[in-house]
Design a protein around this motif. Structure first.
Motif, PDB file in Angstrom:
ATOM      1  N   VAL A  83      11.536  97.217-104.939  1.00  0.00           N
ATOM      2  CA  VAL A  83      10.284  97.094-104.192  1.00  0.00           C
ATOM      3  C   VAL A  83      10.256  95.756-103.457  1.00  0.00           C
ATOM      4  O   VAL A  83       9.941  95.683-102.263  1.00  0.00           O
ATOM      5  CB  VAL A  83       9.067  97.214-105.142  1.00  0.00           C
ATOM      6  CG1 VAL A  83       7.794  96.786-104.428  1.00  0.00           C
ATOM      7  CG2 VAL A  83       8.942  98.634-105.656  1.00  0.00           C
ATOM      8  N   ASP A 137      10.161  95.540 -99.455  1.00  0.00           N
ATOM      9  CA  ASP A 137       9.009  94.890 -98.813  1.00  0.00           C
ATOM     10  C   ASP A 137       9.467  93.823 -97.828  1.00  0.00           C
ATOM     11  O   ASP A 137       8.922  93.690 -96.737  1.00  0.00           O
ATOM     12  CB  ASP A 137       8.093  94.252 -99.861  1.00  0.00           C
ATOM     13  CG  ASP A 137       7.059  95.241-100.392  1.00  0.00           C
ATOM     14  OD1 ASP A 137       6.820  96.251 -99.699  1.00  0.00           O
ATOM     15  OD2 ASP A 137       6.515  95.004-101.467  1.00  0.00           O
ATOM     16  N   ARG A 138      10.465  93.050 -98.238  1.00  0.00           N
ATOM     17  CA  ARG A 138      10.935  92.009 -97.332  1.00  0.00           C
ATOM     18  C   ARG A 138      11.635  92.617 -96.123  1.00  0.00           C
ATOM     19  O   ARG A 138      11.534  92.095 -95.014  1.00  0.00           O
ATOM     20  CB  ARG A 138      11.819  91.009 -98.073  1.00  0.00           C
ATOM     21  CG  ARG A 138      10.930  89.992 -98.818  1.00  0.00           C
ATOM     22  CD  ARG A 138      11.653  89.279 -99.920  1.00  0.00           C
ATOM     23  NE  ARG A 138      12.844  88.616 -99.426  1.00  0.00           N
ATOM     24  CZ  ARG A 138      13.782  88.111-100.227  1.00  0.00           C
ATOM     25  NH1 ARG A 138      13.663  88.218-101.537  1.00  0.00           N
ATOM     26  NH2 ARG A 138      14.819  87.513 -99.705  1.00  0.00           N
ATOM     27  N   VAL A 166      10.806  95.392 -94.760  1.00  0.00           N
ATOM     28  CA  VAL A 166       9.724  95.841 -93.877  1.00  0.00           C
ATOM     29  C   VAL A 166       9.190  94.636 -93.090  1.00  0.00           C
ATOM     30  O   VAL A 166       9.046  94.692 -91.864  1.00  0.00           O
ATOM     31  CB  VAL A 166       8.589  96.515 -94.690  1.00  0.00           C
ATOM     32  CG1 VAL A 166       7.357  96.728 -93.808  1.00  0.00           C
ATOM     33  CG2 VAL A 166       9.067  97.843 -95.279  1.00  0.00           C
ATOM     34  N   ALA A 167       8.943  93.547 -93.821  1.00  0.00           N
ATOM     35  CA  ALA A 167       8.379  92.357 -93.162  1.00  0.00           C
ATOM     36  C   ALA A 167       9.334  91.827 -92.097  1.00  0.00           C
ATOM     37  O   ALA A 167       8.904  91.296 -91.076  1.00  0.00           O
ATOM     38  CB  ALA A 167       8.079  91.283 -94.201  1.00  0.00           C
ATOM     39  N   GLN A 168      10.646  91.973 -92.345  1.00  0.00           N
ATOM     40  CA  GLN A 168      11.619  91.447 -91.389  1.00  0.00           C
ATOM     41  C   GLN A 168      11.945  92.454 -90.289  1.00  0.00           C
ATOM     42  O   GLN A 168      12.781  92.190 -89.426  1.00  0.00           O
ATOM     43  CB  GLN A 168      12.894  91.001 -92.128  1.00  0.00           C
ATOM     44  CG  GLN A 168      12.627  89.763 -92.999  1.00  0.00           C
ATOM     45  CD  GLN A 168      13.818  89.384 -93.867  1.00  0.00           C
ATOM     46  OE1 GLN A 168      14.949  89.753 -93.565  1.00  0.00           O
ATOM     47  NE2 GLN A 168      13.562  88.644 -94.937  1.00  0.00           N
ATOM     48  N   GLY A 169      11.286  93.618 -90.332  1.00  0.00           N
ATOM     49  CA  GLY A 169      11.423  94.554 -89.217  1.00  0.00           C
ATOM     50  C   GLY A 169      12.606  95.496 -89.341  1.00  0.00           C
ATOM     51  O   GLY A 169      12.922  96.208 -88.394  1.00  0.00           O
ATOM     52  N   SER A 203       7.575 101.431 -93.527  1.00  0.00           N
ATOM     53  CA  SER A 203       7.065 102.120 -94.697  1.00  0.00           C
ATOM     54  C   SER A 203       6.066 103.163 -94.223  1.00  0.00           C
ATOM     55  O   SER A 203       5.114 102.816 -93.528  1.00  0.00           O
ATOM     56  CB  SER A 203       6.388 101.098 -95.611  1.00  0.00           C
ATOM     57  OG  SER A 203       5.406 101.722 -96.381  1.00  0.00           O
ATOM     58  N   ARG A 259       3.414 105.829 -95.478  1.00  0.00           N
ATOM     59  CA  ARG A 259       2.683 106.127 -96.705  1.00  0.00           C
ATOM     60  C   ARG A 259       3.002 107.544 -97.186  1.00  0.00           C
ATOM     61  O   ARG A 259       2.893 108.507 -96.438  1.00  0.00           O
ATOM     62  CB  ARG A 259       1.189 105.985 -96.463  1.00  0.00           C
ATOM     63  CG  ARG A 259       0.398 105.683 -97.736  1.00  0.00           C
ATOM     64  CD  ARG A 259      -1.039 105.396 -97.393  1.00  0.00           C
ATOM     65  NE  ARG A 259      -1.190 104.059 -96.810  1.00  0.00           N
ATOM     66  CZ  ARG A 259      -1.771 103.050 -97.449  1.00  0.00           C
ATOM     67  NH1 ARG A 259      -2.271 103.212 -98.649  1.00  0.00           N
ATOM     68  NH2 ARG A 259      -1.876 101.885 -96.868  1.00  0.00           N
ATOM     69  N   PHE A 304      10.604 105.006 -97.118  1.00  0.00           N
ATOM     70  CA  PHE A 304      11.022 103.921 -96.227  1.00  0.00           C
ATOM     71  C   PHE A 304      12.073 104.426 -95.249  1.00  0.00           C
ATOM     72  O   PHE A 304      12.996 105.149 -95.639  1.00  0.00           O
ATOM     73  CB  PHE A 304      11.588 102.762 -97.046  1.00  0.00           C
ATOM     74  CG  PHE A 304      10.534 102.053 -97.853  1.00  0.00           C
ATOM     75  CD1 PHE A 304       9.935 100.893 -97.379  1.00  0.00           C
ATOM     76  CD2 PHE A 304      10.126 102.547 -99.090  1.00  0.00           C
ATOM     77  CE1 PHE A 304       8.966 100.240 -98.117  1.00  0.00           C
ATOM     78  CE2 PHE A 304       9.153 101.906 -99.831  1.00  0.00           C
ATOM     79  CZ  PHE A 304       8.567 100.748 -99.347  1.00  0.00           C
ATOM     80  N   ARG A 360      14.273 101.273 -89.051  1.00  0.00           N
ATOM     81  CA  ARG A 360      13.413 101.173 -87.902  1.00  0.00           C
ATOM     82  C   ARG A 360      14.189 100.942 -86.617  1.00  0.00           C
ATOM     83  O   ARG A 360      15.253 100.339 -86.632  1.00  0.00           O
ATOM     84  CB  ARG A 360      12.540  99.971 -88.177  1.00  0.00           C
ATOM     85  CG  ARG A 360      11.568  99.668 -87.152  1.00  0.00           C
ATOM     86  CD  ARG A 360      10.604  98.759 -87.830  1.00  0.00           C
ATOM     87  NE  ARG A 360       9.674  98.234 -86.890  1.00  0.00           N
ATOM     88  CZ  ARG A 360       8.727  97.412 -87.217  1.00  0.00           C
ATOM     89  NH1 ARG A 360       8.604  97.022 -88.474  1.00  0.00           N
ATOM     90  NH2 ARG A 360       7.915  96.960 -86.321  1.00  0.00           N
ATOM     91  N   ARG A 419      14.510  98.708 -84.028  1.00  0.00           N
ATOM     92  CA  ARG A 419      14.086  97.344 -84.252  1.00  0.00           C
ATOM     93  C   ARG A 419      14.171  96.490 -82.986  1.00  0.00           C
ATOM     94  O   ARG A 419      15.190  96.426 -82.333  1.00  0.00           O
ATOM     95  CB  ARG A 419      14.993  96.733 -85.308  1.00  0.00           C
ATOM     96  CG  ARG A 419      14.703  95.299 -85.644  1.00  0.00           C
ATOM     97  CD  ARG A 419      15.317  94.982 -86.994  1.00  0.00           C
ATOM     98  NE  ARG A 419      15.168  93.570 -87.240  1.00  0.00           N
ATOM     99  CZ  ARG A 419      16.099  92.672 -87.016  1.00  0.00           C
ATOM    100  NH1 ARG A 419      17.266  93.046 -86.546  1.00  0.00           N
ATOM    101  NH2 ARG A 419      15.877  91.405 -87.258  1.00  0.00           N
TER     102      ARG A 419
END
Lengths: 470, 470
Positions: free
Chosen positions: A59, A63-64, A66-69, A73, A75, A79, A82, A84
């Protein structure tokens, strides 16, 4: 899609945290198009089982990503890799224009960029290793241990009260009496000047400044529609005759002056001129803005206009960007109670409040007595560096005008147009600060400002010599 | 002078560091005039010997007493008790004026002071315990462990590059394409608005704003000599007919709008109106300033003007004061490359740079994926608080207009002049935000803004009821 399910090479004994390894390897797979945009990642549970790590680790890694592109995510759906945007990895290098013409806007921006001081003898800061980085880091660490409510609220418009109480004591040492309610903190002296000009001038007003003086102020005032007029700066302060003439002619609203260790000349005003200046301010009804940003580099004992006048006609500015750390962005204004109240309201309109993180750091360093020792060290180093710098300049045929007795700067006459000299120096990436920068009318000049701390490096001297040699 | 030489009661086992004890006891002796101004303190060696402590401890104590203004250090002569200015220990309480007339300037200042949220249902911030103080504290602690050079240099005028790279990704989630060179960090959205207005307006220009809208902006624009004109805000965005009329009449330079979760109404613009607005901007050649400060409280999926327009006519503002921590003072502007360059130069003239301490904290929290979880939590709490707040308001006879589906605010019609209501509430120290604050012309109104998070407290509801009861 087998590639997403192939185990990643995670190494439990490498010392690198497992979540970091997940981030690094998944990111690399995406960069190398092993994992293609739109591909669904293994579920958290499955990834954890395949790699024998805890789901929490997965997780954290996802999460990181996702934050870094790297991942999206969605819902309920999991996952996905992307499509990017490619973030630029490096700051674009600003163009310098033509090699022999000097782009002044570019030069000004560059003087505040983080170039090594050896390549910036025109810069206005102390070498980073002369500053007390450990004290700043300690103060930040202590701050991070305090009740976090303080980190979350808006600061008050006047600024962090305990700091203003410390400043009251500091000002008292300079014989300036100002209670905390007369002090307003600012984002450096730059914001202080901006707030004062906006509160006390109207477009079309004349503002007198030293000539030469700190260049950023000219643009700031011009942008407010003010008429900026220079008063010749002599070795003991302003040319009083010219000041009287210009005051009579223009009826200025402000005179902005570095009374002590003036930038760029390192000169200080004599007691007699300080008194005459205040008399002229009264006669012609202008406000004196005493910008005392280099105060703490002065050995002490200099007359302050604010001390003579008792903050009636004088608005006093200072801060810690030069002597403690530029990045804290802590400056302040001391003025009459009525003016301070107006300036605090003006500050609200401009930046709402200042961050009190920097203000708490400065407070801690001041209140624990660390600052006094730090300043003793800095002045000692400057006093050692200055004679060496002056000898080097003499050897290069650069004449100090006048020879400085304290402070960071030496104002030299190079005997040639320093705009041309600065353009030549740039070929070697050497940043000089030509006299035209400091001229209220941007007139070409044979003078330039040099930083005595930057002249300790043999390489810098060689590059300077090369620029002088043409 | 025997009193200075009498041993102080230092306790080695008290848990209080010895230097602290020295500071406390010497300070108390001075406060109580046991040690009188001008008295010479025992030498460091003597004090150390008398009290059986290390000379280093005494030096540390004396240094702090100097910094706190209790002692003077005279080089070569030792330490002396000082004639000490008395620092004010508490912030003066600003006067509220007459009990029934509302002092708007006072109220605005108070809404940003650190009052408990239970007493400030008019405030525009989340409760401090809903914010992630631990994440901010952790980020500061890590920052204090990094190479201290980063803490000492000036930031770049555009702002901390890794943060701008993160913002690029964040904006891409909102379908706004902006490279790091198109992003400029600011001291909150307040500075962003100030820089934009200063760069793109001239005195006398008209600026359109929502009516009602965020009050601080009115004063900020008026101070720049701009003519502020309100456009009625409806449940799905601006009143387009009125906007077209006002645009034709005034030829405004800017229209400043909260497209999403508007302050104070919590309404968001419909896709159709967003499109029409951009067409009008083209037709009448004005720039749209999309102030998206409440962006992160929105559940997602809303149209952004900047996404439709591609940052050609739109300048986009947002920040982290509302959703992460006000005190970090981190906001940003996204605009075309040419506009971003002009705004970065304008920022230099105004505050030189922003402190990148706050920017590094925000960067860390964004890049580690902590922020997304924090926002999920905050939105969840708001969604739970809102229906409770609406039920309370119904019981009090306060009508939501319109009823909000997301966000922090509810805009209610109280059926009475809310200036009078706010003045009555102040008798119980309850801070309301009457509709007149949000009116571009400060017109009296029966509306007011309430914070749904503040309406969870039974005591707050009781005080509100009492104010309504007259």
């Amino acid at each position: 899609m087998p590639s997403t399910h192939a185990p990643m090479p995670l190494a439990r004994d490498s010392g690198e945290p497992l979540a970091d390894q997940i981030v690094r390897t998944v990111a690399a797979s995406i960069e190398e198009r092993v994992l293609r945009p739109g591909v669904r990642m293994p579920s958290i549970r499955r990834f954890a089982a395949t790699h024998g790590v805890s789901p929490f680790t997965v997780v954290a890694g996802y999460d990181r990503l996702v934050a870094q592109g790297y991942l999206d995510s969605r819902r309920g759906a999991g996952f996905f890799v992307r499509e990017r945007p490619q973030p630029a990895r490096h700051e674009a290098v600003p163009s310098r224009g033509n090699a022999d013409a000097l782009d002044v806007a570019w030069l000004i921006r560059s003087l505040f960029r983080q170039a090594p001081l050896q390549l910036s003898p025109g810069a206005g800061v102390l070498p980073a290793d002369w500053l007390d980085g450990a004290a700043v880091a300690n103060a930040l660490r202590e701050l991070s241990r305090q009740n976090s409510a303080a980190l979350l609220a808006y600061g008050t418009p006047h600024g962090f009260l305990p700091l203003r109480q410390q400043l009251q004591l500091k000002l008292a040492e300079r014989e300036i009496a100002a209670g905390p309610e007369q002090i307003v903190t600012t984002v450096g002296v730059t914001q202080a000047l901006d707030l004062v000009a906006r509160e006390f001038c109207r477009p079309g007003d004349t503002v007198l400044v030293d000539d030469p003086a700190w260049f950023l102020m000219f643009g700031s005032f011009a942008a407010l529609g003010l008429n900026v007029v220079g008063v010749r700066r002599l070795a003991d302060g302003p040319d009083m005759e010219q000041l009287a003439e210009l005051a009579a002619l223009h009826r200025p609203s402000l005179f902005v002056i570095n009374s002590v260790l003036q930038n760029p000349t390192s000169t200080s005003i004599s007691a007699a001129k300080a008194y005459q200046l205040l008399r002229l301010a009264e006669q012609f009804d202008f406000t004196v803005v005493e910008d005392d940003i280099y105060a703490d580099l002065h050995p002490g004992g200099a007359a302050r206009l604010a001390a003579l006048d008792g903050l009636k006609r004088v608005i006093y500015l200072s801060g810690f960007s030069k002597s403690m750390a530029p990045n804290l962005r802590v400056g302040f204004i001391a003025a009459s109670g009525e003016r301070a109240e107006r300036l605090a309201d003006r500050k609200m309109l401009s930046t709402l409040s200042t961050s009190d993180i920097g203000e708490r750091v400065v407070y801690k360093i001041l209140s624990e007595g660390l600052y006094r020792k730090h300043l003793d060290r800095v002045r000692g180093r400057l006093d050692a560096a200055r004679p060496r710098a002056l000898r080097q300049l003499e050897a290069l045929g650069l004449r100090p005008d006048p020879a400085p007795g304290a402070g960071l700067f030496v104002w030299v006459d190079a005997g040639v147009d320093t705009n041309l000299l600065a353009a030549r120096a740039l070929r070697d990436d050497l940043l000089l600060a030509p006299g035209s920068l400091f001229s209220p009318k941007q007139l070409a000049s044979t003078h330039m400002r040099l930083n005595v701390a930057a002249l300790q490096d043999a390489g810098t001297i060689r590059l300077l010599e090369r620029a002088l040699g043409g």
